[in-house]
Write a protein that holds these residues in place. Sequence first.
Motif, mmCIF file in Angstrom:
data_model
loop_
_atom_site.group_PDB
_atom_site.id
_atom_site.type_symbol
_atom_site.label_atom_id
_atom_site.label_comp_id
_atom_site.label_asym_id
_atom_site.label_seq_id
_atom_site.Cartn_x
_atom_site.Cartn_y
_atom_site.Cartn_z
ATOM 1 N N CYS A 196 0.838 -1.194 0.000
ATOM 2 C CA CYS A 196 0.000 0.000 0.000
ATOM 3 C C CYS A 196 0.875 1.248 0.000
ATOM 4 O O CYS A 196 0.678 2.171 -0.807
ATOM 5 C CB CYS A 196 -0.923 -0.008 1.212
ATOM 6 N N THR A 197 1.853 1.300 0.896
ATOM 7 C CA THR A 197 2.747 2.457 0.944
ATOM 8 C C THR A 197 3.785 2.420 -0.175
ATOM 9 O O THR A 197 4.063 3.443 -0.802
ATOM 10 C CB THR A 197 3.464 2.525 2.307
ATOM 11 N N PHE A 198 4.347 1.242 -0.465
ATOM 12 C CA PHE A 198 5.378 1.136 -1.494
ATOM 13 C C PHE A 198 4.876 1.641 -2.843
ATOM 14 O O PHE A 198 5.608 2.319 -3.574
ATOM 15 C CB PHE A 198 5.844 -0.321 -1.610
ATOM 16 N N SER A 199 3.617 1.346 -3.163
ATOM 17 C CA SER A 199 3.066 1.739 -4.459
ATOM 18 C C SER A 199 2.914 3.245 -4.592
ATOM 19 O O SER A 199 2.866 3.771 -5.716
ATOM 20 C CB SER A 199 1.702 1.062 -4.674
ATOM 21 N N TYR A 200 2.818 3.945 -3.468
ATOM 22 C CA TYR A 200 2.582 5.395 -3.507
ATOM 23 C C TYR A 200 3.720 6.170 -2.835
ATOM 24 O O TYR A 200 3.517 7.296 -2.371
ATOM 25 C CB TYR A 200 1.242 5.724 -2.844
ATOM 26 N N LEU A 201 4.923 5.580 -2.830
ATOM 27 C CA LEU A 201 6.073 6.300 -2.291
ATOM 28 C C LEU A 201 6.415 7.525 -3.137
ATOM 29 O O LEU A 201 6.840 8.561 -2.621
ATOM 30 C CB LEU A 201 7.283 5.376 -2.209
ATOM 31 N N GLU A 202 6.247 7.410 -4.449
ATOM 32 C CA GLU A 202 6.603 8.519 -5.336
ATOM 33 C C GLU A 202 5.842 9.796 -4.997
ATOM 34 O O GLU A 202 6.467 10.848 -4.767
ATOM 35 C CB GLU A 202 6.398 8.108 -6.795
ATOM 36 N N PRO A 203 4.486 9.790 -4.944
ATOM 37 C CA PRO A 203 3.810 11.038 -4.563
ATOM 38 C C PRO A 203 4.089 11.464 -3.122
ATOM 39 O O PRO A 203 4.091 12.656 -2.817
ATOM 40 C CB PRO A 203 2.328 10.724 -4.779
ATOM 41 N N LEU A 204 4.358 10.507 -2.229
ATOM 42 C CA LEU A 204 4.643 10.861 -0.838
ATOM 43 C C LEU A 204 5.941 11.665 -0.743
ATOM 44 O O LEU A 204 5.982 12.725 -0.120
ATOM 45 C CB LEU A 204 4.725 9.606 0.030
ATOM 46 N N VAL A 205 7.008 11.146 -1.383
ATOM 47 C CA VAL A 205 8.308 11.802 -1.218
ATOM 48 C C VAL A 205 8.429 13.066 -2.060
ATOM 49 O O VAL A 205 9.231 13.957 -1.737
ATOM 50 C CB VAL A 205 9.470 10.826 -1.540
ATOM 51 N N THR A 206 7.646 13.184 -3.140
ATOM 52 C CA THR A 206 7.731 14.399 -3.954
ATOM 53 C C THR A 206 6.749 15.477 -3.494
ATOM 54 O O THR A 206 7.073 16.662 -3.541
ATOM 55 C CB THR A 206 7.464 14.075 -5.436
ATOM 56 N N ARG A 207 5.571 15.083 -3.022
ATOM 57 C CA ARG A 207 4.551 16.072 -2.650
ATOM 58 C C ARG A 207 4.579 16.420 -1.161
ATOM 59 O O ARG A 207 4.142 17.502 -0.782
ATOM 60 C CB ARG A 207 3.165 15.545 -3.006
ATOM 61 N N VAL A 208 5.049 15.490 -0.318
ATOM 62 C CA VAL A 208 5.039 15.734 1.130
ATOM 63 C C VAL A 208 6.454 15.976 1.643
ATOM 64 O O VAL A 208 6.736 16.980 2.305
ATOM 65 C CB VAL A 208 4.381 14.556 1.895
ATOM 66 N N THR A 209 7.386 15.064 1.323
ATOM 67 C CA THR A 209 8.753 15.212 1.815
ATOM 68 C C THR A 209 9.469 16.366 1.119
ATOM 69 O O THR A 209 10.331 17.014 1.724
ATOM 70 C CB THR A 209 9.542 13.901 1.613
ATOM 71 N N GLY A 210 9.127 16.584 -0.156
ATOM 72 C CA GLY A 210 9.727 17.697 -0.874
ATOM 73 C C GLY A 210 10.911 17.338 -1.733
ATOM 74 O O GLY A 210 11.609 18.226 -2.237
ATOM 75 N N PHE A 211 11.167 16.057 -1.964
ATOM 76 C CA PHE A 211 12.258 15.645 -2.838
ATOM 77 C C PHE A 211 11.875 15.896 -4.300
ATOM 78 O O PHE A 211 10.705 15.845 -4.667
ATOM 79 C CB PHE A 211 12.587 14.166 -2.649
ATOM 80 N N GLY A 212 12.889 16.089 -5.131
ATOM 81 C CA GLY A 212 12.653 16.174 -6.562
ATOM 82 C C GLY A 212 12.438 14.798 -7.163
ATOM 83 O O GLY A 212 12.690 13.765 -6.531
ATOM 84 N N ALA A 213 11.992 14.775 -8.417
ATOM 85 C CA ALA A 213 11.695 13.500 -9.077
ATOM 86 C C ALA A 213 12.927 12.605 -9.173
ATOM 87 O O ALA A 213 12.812 11.373 -9.170
ATOM 88 C CB ALA A 213 11.127 13.758 -10.469
ATOM 89 N N GLY A 214 14.115 13.196 -9.246
ATOM 90 C CA GLY A 214 15.334 12.401 -9.329
ATOM 91 C C GLY A 214 15.625 11.585 -8.090
ATOM 92 O O GLY A 214 16.412 10.632 -8.140
ATOM 93 N N TRP A 215 15.004 11.941 -6.987
ATOM 94 C CA TRP A 215 15.200 11.190 -5.748
ATOM 95 C C TRP A 215 14.339 9.924 -5.679
ATOM 96 O O TRP A 215 14.585 9.058 -4.835
ATOM 97 C CB TRP A 215 14.873 12.075 -4.544
ATOM 98 N N VAL A 216 13.345 9.817 -6.519
ATOM 99 C CA VAL A 216 12.405 8.687 -6.413
ATOM 100 C C VAL A 216 13.115 7.345 -6.570
ATOM 101 O O VAL A 216 12.923 6.428 -5.746
ATOM 102 C CB VAL A 216 11.256 8.840 -7.431
ATOM 103 N N PRO A 217 13.963 7.130 -7.610
ATOM 104 C CA PRO A 217 14.675 5.850 -7.690
ATOM 105 C C PRO A 217 15.539 5.578 -6.462
ATOM 106 O O PRO A 217 15.679 4.422 -6.041
ATOM 107 C CB PRO A 217 15.533 5.992 -8.953
#
Length: 398
Positions: free
Chosen positions: A220-241
């Motif tokens: 549940c969380t793994f599938s939506y880590l991308e929007p969590l870390v970019t929209r809430v944590t504030g990381f850029g898209a390059g941090w997702v991998p």
Amino acid sequence: MPIAVHVLGLAVFAQGTSEFMLSGLLSGIAGDLHVSLGAAGLLTSAFAVGMVVGAPLTALAGRGWPRRRALLFFLGVFVAAHVVGALTSSYGVLLATRVAGALANAGFWAVALVTALAMAGPHQRARATAVVVGGVTVACVVGVPAGAALGELWGWRSAFWAVALVSVPAAVALLVAVPGGRPDDAPQQVSARSELRALARPRLLLTLLVMALVQGATFCTFSYLEPLVTRVTGFGAGWVPVVLALFGVGSFAGVTLAGRLADARPHAVIGLGMTALAAGWAALALTAAHPVAALTLVLLQGALAFGTGTTLITRVFHLAPDAPTLAGSFATAAFNVGAAAGPWLGGLALGAGFGFRAPVWVSALLMCLALAGAGVLSVSSDAVRGNLSARRRPAPER
């Protein structure tokens, strides 16, 4: 640990890469086959459904075969499905190959687990399970990012070809390392009806439910880590991998550690792991806006989730010694029920407008349900031990 167990882990690495790599290939598939992103996403759902349905069906179909023959057959079908998928220009054919590949993957998983446990012996069951499941965690760290990179460089079809090519040396190694005859505990010595009867025990069914809940919380969380870390944590898209790879590194560490500890203290690993998981998902939801806390918790939750999940798989075999074939298939099905239901529930929470932290709160809720189920299991185990002690106690003298 027999080398054949590590070979099984290599084959599972290729299959785990296939299961999860589509998350980085959907746009390319949708554009090439002229379908919507939603339709491309159904390819992932089709694989999960094929795993759930196919695990018991393929295990039953191949239960009379020698294990090497069954493993090579399922791996061969898996490779063929990816070759056809890489060549086709039809969305319908590609969808069919995903289902066929999932059915073969499910059958391979079921036979691989029981084969690994049989070759490792009774005192290394958790370690053998960890080696096989470790193939999935390595896929998360290496295979999935590599598949996405190949898709960017040479198109999505190159990722399918890569999965097929990686499977070939695994097939050759299986041919050499796994004994070809029927083992002493060959599953055909136990009737299918007897195995199904053994799997209907309430404690085993509850263990499978707990496993599905734990995996549901994880994915549940793994599938939506991308929007969590970019929209809430504030990381850029390059941090997702990087964040996804960090979760994979934690998963590999958790599987390895659980393999060392779970043979001696399985109840402690499961109990402490599930409690820490519930607290960890809640902590991640609360601290997701803080980069250091978020990265630390992603690493820890990956370790706890896969370490606990591996130990639960071992417990399934412990509770069903007289279901040598179908125990592995039911464990595989429970794992994939969670992998399919968790993202669906997380998507519902997002769609309801509860924000990007909502899937993490859903994970925490699922873990609370899993803990409740584990509590019922603990009470029932104590009751069973009490009844056995009462039966063994000598009758008082008159």
